[in-house]
Enzyme design. Structure first.
Site, PDB file in Angstrom:
ATOM      1  N   HIS A  97      40.058  35.943  39.343  1.00  0.00           N
ATOM      2  CA  HIS A  97      39.366  37.268  39.487  1.00  0.00           C
ATOM      3  C   HIS A  97      38.938  37.614  38.033  1.00  0.00           C
ATOM      4  O   HIS A  97      39.292  37.217  36.897  1.00  0.00           O
ATOM      5  CB  HIS A  97      40.219  38.579  40.049  1.00  0.00           C
ATOM      6  CG  HIS A  97      41.363  38.706  39.029  1.00  0.00           C
ATOM      7  ND1 HIS A  97      42.356  38.118  39.229  1.00  0.00           N
ATOM      8  CD2 HIS A  97      41.436  39.533  38.035  1.00  0.00           C
ATOM      9  CE1 HIS A  97      43.507  38.544  38.236  1.00  0.00           C
ATOM     10  NE2 HIS A  97      42.923  39.344  37.412  1.00  0.00           N
ATOM     11  N   CYS A 156      47.188  39.693  41.352  1.00  0.00           N
ATOM     12  CA  CYS A 156      46.691  38.554  40.194  1.00  0.00           C
ATOM     13  C   CYS A 156      47.201  37.103  40.298  1.00  0.00           C
ATOM     14  O   CYS A 156      46.445  36.378  39.682  1.00  0.00           O
ATOM     15  CB  CYS A 156      46.923  39.008  38.838  1.00  0.00           C
ATOM     16  SG  CYS A 156      46.518  40.756  38.438  1.00  0.00           S
ATOM     17  N   HIS A 180      37.326  39.741  34.697  1.00  0.00           N
ATOM     18  CA  HIS A 180      37.145  41.136  33.843  1.00  0.00           C
ATOM     19  C   HIS A 180      36.184  40.998  32.824  1.00  0.00           C
ATOM     20  O   HIS A 180      35.604  39.849  32.411  1.00  0.00           O
ATOM     21  CB  HIS A 180      38.631  41.001  32.927  1.00  0.00           C
ATOM     22  CG  HIS A 180      39.679  41.058  33.893  1.00  0.00           C
ATOM     23  ND1 HIS A 180      40.181  42.416  34.175  1.00  0.00           N
ATOM     24  CD2 HIS A 180      40.756  40.341  34.003  1.00  0.00           C
ATOM     25  CE1 HIS A 180      41.102  42.103  34.734  1.00  0.00           C
ATOM     26  NE2 HIS A 180      41.655  40.853  34.871  1.00  0.00           N
TER      27      HIS A 180
HETATM   28 NI    NI Z   1      43.203  40.064  35.517  1.00  0.00          NI
END
Ligand code: NI
Length: 144
Positions: free
Chosen positions: A46, A40, A48
């Site tokens: 990234h 992470c 979600h």
């Molecule tokens: Ni995350």
């Protein structure tokens, strides 16, 4: 027919937004960040598909039979949260996280405070942030 009174009920409603983040504390070294946040901490962040579940508590209005008008809650969440967070890179696009790592814990606390300030005192009961199938975070305000 008698109605139990004063009846406190809890109303929960789910909302969705998509956002990306990177878990990286500027005060720590790259190696420390990798040790704490694992993948992470990767350079490019990234995304979600987040869900938030907002729970409002209050007396059931004897006339309407409702705790809160859901259209009003929708408008509030849209204006204060979704517009701010949806399709954003939280670390750079949202001022809340300029100096704060956008972990689930920090995001749910920020959402709580943004909504609490817009609702009558004591009405916001809980905010739950669902980050992945397995991770979720809840906040109910400062301990009394
Ligand atoms: Ni995350």
């Amino acid at each position: 027919m008698t109605t139990p009174s004063p009846a406190i009920a809890y109303v929960s409603r789910r909302y969705r937004f998509a956002a990306s983040h990177r878990l990286y504390a500027a005060e720590l070294s790259d190696a420390q960040n990798r040790a704490i946040y694992g993948k992470c901490a990767g350079d490019n962040g990234h995304g979600h598909n987040y869900q938030i579940v907002v729970t409002v508590a209050g007396p059931v209005d004897p006339l309407t039979g409702m705790v809160i008008n859901l259209d009003a809650l929708d408008a509030l969440v849209r204006d204060r949260i979704l517009r701010r967070y949806d399709h954003r890179y939280l670390n750079l696009d949202v001022e809340d996280y300029v100096d704060l790592v956008p972990t689930g814990e920090n995001i749910v606390r920020h959402i709580w405070s943004l909504l609490r300030d817009a609702l009558p005192a004591g009405r916001l009961s809980k905010v739950r942030l669902v980050e992945t199938r397995d991770n979720s975070f809840e906040y109910q305000g400062e301990a009394a």
